[in-house]
Scaffold this motif. Sequence first.
Motif, PDB file in Angstrom:
ATOM      1  N   ASP A  18       0.858  -1.181   0.000  1.00  0.00           N
ATOM      2  CA  ASP A  18       0.000   0.000   0.000  1.00  0.00           C
ATOM      3  C   ASP A  18       0.902   1.243   0.000  1.00  0.00           C
ATOM      4  OD1 ASP A  18      -2.371   1.637   0.418  1.00  0.00           O
ATOM      5  OD2 ASP A  18      -1.580   1.915   2.439  1.00  0.00           O
ATOM      6  N   ASP A  20      -0.279   5.240   0.464  1.00  0.00           N
ATOM      7  CA  ASP A  20      -0.596   6.325   1.402  1.00  0.00           C
ATOM      8  C   ASP A  20      -0.651   5.844   2.849  1.00  0.00           C
ATOM      9  OD1 ASP A  20      -0.777   8.185  -0.537  1.00  0.00           O
ATOM     10  OD2 ASP A  20      -2.896   8.635  -0.266  1.00  0.00           O
ATOM     11  N   GLY A  21       0.092   6.501   3.722  1.00  0.00           N
ATOM     12  CA  GLY A  21       0.051   6.155   5.140  1.00  0.00           C
ATOM     13  C   GLY A  21       0.841   4.907   5.467  1.00  0.00           C
ATOM     14  N   CYS A  22       1.376   4.279   4.419  1.00  0.00           N
ATOM     15  CA  CYS A  22       2.143   3.041   4.613  1.00  0.00           C
ATOM     16  C   CYS A  22       3.600   3.297   4.219  1.00  0.00           C
ATOM     17  CB  CYS A  22       1.508   1.930   3.776  1.00  0.00           C
ATOM     18  SG  CYS A  22       2.388   0.371   3.875  1.00  0.00           S
ATOM     19  N   MET A  27      -0.974  10.459   4.651  1.00  0.00           N
ATOM     20  CA  MET A  27      -2.387  10.336   5.015  1.00  0.00           C
ATOM     21  C   MET A  27      -2.874  11.575   5.761  1.00  0.00           C
ATOM     22  SD  MET A  27      -4.120   7.384   4.497  1.00  0.00           S
ATOM     23  CE  MET A  27      -5.068   6.872   5.922  1.00  0.00           C
ATOM     24  N   ASP A 224      -1.410  -0.221   6.053  1.00  0.00           N
ATOM     25  CA  ASP A 224      -1.642   0.470   7.326  1.00  0.00           C
ATOM     26  C   ASP A 224      -3.126   0.553   7.664  1.00  0.00           C
ATOM     27  OD1 ASP A 224      -1.844   2.367   5.047  1.00  0.00           O
ATOM     28  OD2 ASP A 224      -2.534   3.685   6.648  1.00  0.00           O
ATOM     29  N   ASP A 228      -6.373  -3.107   3.748  1.00  0.00           N
ATOM     30  CA  ASP A 228      -5.190  -3.858   3.299  1.00  0.00           C
ATOM     31  C   ASP A 228      -5.219  -5.274   3.879  1.00  0.00           C
ATOM     32  OD1 ASP A 228      -4.062  -1.522   2.039  1.00  0.00           O
ATOM     33  OD2 ASP A 228      -3.594  -0.803   4.054  1.00  0.00           O
TER      34      ASP A 228
HETATM   35 MG   LIG Z   1      -2.796   3.253   3.447  1.00  0.00          MG
END
Ligand SMILES: [Mg+2]
Length: 294
Positions: A18, A20-22, A27, A224, A228
């Motif tokens: 993943d 975004d944010g990962c 994020m 995240d 997922d």
């Molecule tokens: Mg994410």
Amino acid sequence: MNFLEQLKPEKEFFIGIDSDGCVFDTMEVKHKEFFCPNTVKYFGLFAISKYVRETWEFVNLYSVTRGINRFPALVRVMDLLAERPEINELGFKLPDMEPLRQWITGETRLGNPVFREYFLSNPHPALKPVLNWTLAVNEDIAKWLRNTPPFPYARKSIERLCTLADAIVVSQTPHEALAREWEEHSIDRFVKAIAGQEHGTKTEHLTMAAKGKYPDDRILMIGDAPGDYKAALGNNALFFPVVPGNENRSWKLFFDEGLDRFISGTYKGDYQDKLIKEFRESLPEKPSWQKTGI
Ligand SMILES: [Mg+2]
């Protein structure tokens, strides 16, 4: 066959990552600076903006729905707002989300091109602000968002994992944004493909790219958000959680131990279960304003 189905195994292992944010710490900034302000503007929610902000952040960042696609997220935010006594007391009329809810129910490719086509053939007035909103969000992010590099241990891990596994990006972000971000930070060369929201759900991405091409316990999803994890479960694959708020620590753990365990076949079982338990505990189901009974 699409480009994901056409991927051929070159290594014995497969990893979906993943974005975004990962991999990227984007994020918070995307939701706080772009999604939420545009939601207030395009749906005329100025009178209730502080509640919109709190609800938007709960749905998209700090709860079990973290990371869901923007369209169901918008509907969920409006549903939660409709339940808030503060808003009922104001007599505030929230935007009509039913036409959007209908589209979401019958579609898995929840991206702007498909939505725009749908709107052109079903020009319901309640869908017009949704189209303007979703286009404005993309435009704003493309215009302004720069210099949000990968978590340091995410970069190190990706550099290493691609020598052992076929890796692709599995995301619900628009493809053009993903390609730009992975190129900007020179990590696009480590993945074989970039799958975005236009190419179906994350579960579908993994199915098309990996299912049946590798043994199930040689397919790993790193992410995240619960979506997922769901994509991994839906394919009977393994899941490595990047815990919101502790992202770089999670990636360091992956770099130091997780990747080796995945490759040597000792990831599944107690080790994975413990990480997933910690991950699930970090994302509540109920908002705090409901818990306190306000
Ligand atoms: Mg994410």
